[in-house]
Write an enzyme that holds these catalytic residues in place. Structure first.
Site: not given
Ligand SMILES: CC(C)NC(=O)[C@H](Cc1c[nH]c2ccccc12)NC(=O)[C@H](CCCC/N=C(/NCCC(=O)O)S[C@H]1O[C@H](COP(=O)(O)OP(=O)(O)OC[C@H]2O[C@@H](n3cnc4c(N)ncnc43)[C@H](O)[C@@H]2O)[C@@H](O)[C@H]1O)NC(=O)OCc1ccccc1
Length: 231
Positions: A56, A59, A94, A96, A111, A119, A206
């Site tokens: 972090y 980043r 995000n 950021d 997030h 702390c 996409e």
């Molecule tokens: C991997 C996944 C399957 N796992 C989860 O989802 C987990 C577990 C889970 C919970 N429920 C489920 C149900 C089913 C399966 C799994 C789960 N979720 C959790 O643990 C969450 C916590 C998840 C948060 C983790 N922290 C992040 N970030 C912070 C840290 C850090 O940044 O390091 S997640 C992080 O990754 C995620 C990434 O996703 P995107 O932002 O979409 O980015 P990505 O690269 O994937 O996609 C980019 C997109 O942009 C497009 N793009 C690219 N360039 C452009 C461009 N130029 N213009 C336009 N679009 C563009 C691309 O085509 C693409 O589509 C974001 O959320 C981001 O914040 N907590 C939780 O569920 O707690 C309990 C709860 C339950 C219910 C209600 C409340 C609580």
């Protein structure tokens, strides 16, 4: 659309790609270089805190590079918010601060925020732009080695979920921008908005994993499709 109905906008890493920040799942994305299990879970922090802090810190320094600035999509959202008379909430995944710098006001970082620390001893949360791997003392209680990034790791509860759930249950339009729809609970927001009777639109480079859930989609770079859709 009735100008008094509410709008919820969800953004992901794609909206900041053209500002020079990496996404997570694209070929050159963050998760292509490091496993989320090693740097973005409470277990990873317990196992190897220095590695997580270094991840972090790097980043954070990248985000503070003067070359990283809000782009036309961030600015179009802030301008739209300022002229929309009805309820408006911008929910970003995000960590950021580009929406903040673009002037967005009704903004939730579900997030967390990279430029803030938390702390583990006194629960203080505040702006902290310096490295954490050097174990600086907490600005509030003064104890060193108790600060962690104020971000939500996998397995942790996202922030302000009640405010988000309420806005989704009363909105007339839900717009999802630059997110792949792979991470929950954010990936489920389109379904919650639809259940509330909202029109749902995806603006993305996409089709996302949740594209089938949306009434409509405009595809292309955010700096083009977002201003076009909002202007
Ligand atoms: C991997 C996944 C399957 N796992 C989860 O989802 C987990 C577990 C889970 C919970 N429920 C489920 C149900 C089913 C399966 C799994 C789960 N979720 C959790 O643990 C969450 C916590 C998840 C948060 C983790 N922290 C992040 N970030 C912070 C840290 C850090 O940044 O390091 S997640 C992080 O990754 C995620 C990434 O996703 P995107 O932002 O979409 O980015 P990505 O690269 O994937 O996609 C980019 C997109 O942009 C497009 N793009 C690219 N360039 C452009 C461009 N130029 N213009 C336009 N679009 C563009 C691309 O085509 C693409 O589509 C974001 O959320 C981001 O914040 N907590 C939780 O569920 O707690 C309990 C709860 C339950 C219910 C209600 C409340 C609580």
């Amino acid at each position: 659309m009735d100008r008094n109905s509410g709008i919820v906008v969800l953004t992901g890493a794609g909206i900041s790609r053209e500002s020079g920040l990496h996404t997570f799942r694209d070929a050159d994305g963050i998760w292509a270089k490091v496993r989320l299990e090693d740097v973005a879970t409470p277990e990873a922090f317990a196992r190897d805190p220095d590695r997580v802090q270094a991840f972090y810190d790097a980043r954070r320094r990248g985000l503070m590079d003067p070359a990283i600035q809000p782009n036309a999509a961030h600015r179009a959202l802030a301008a739209f918010e300022s002229r929309w008379p009805g309820p408006f909430l911008l929910v970003t995944q995000n960590i950021d601060d580009l929406h903040d710098r673009a002037g967005s006001k009704s903004l939730v970082h579900m997030h967390g925020e990279l430029l803030k620390a938390r702390c583990l001893h006194c629960r203080w949360v505040g702006v902290h732009r310096g490295d954490l791997a050097s174990h600086p003392p907490c600005p509030n209680c003064g104890i060193p080695t108790t600060l962690r990034p104020h971000v939500v790791w996998f397995g942790e509860m996202p922030l302000e979920m009640e405010r988000i759930t309420h806005a989704l249950s009363t909105c007339g339009l839900f717009i999802s921008i630059g997110t792949s729809g792979n991470v929950y609970p954010a990936a489920n927001f389109v379904a919650e908005a639809r259940t509330a009777g909202a029109l749902t639109v995806e603006l993305n480079l996409e089709e996302s994993a949740g594209a089938a859930h949306f009434h409509d989609g405009e595809y292309g770079p955010a700096t083009t499709v977002v201003p076009d859709y909002l202007d």
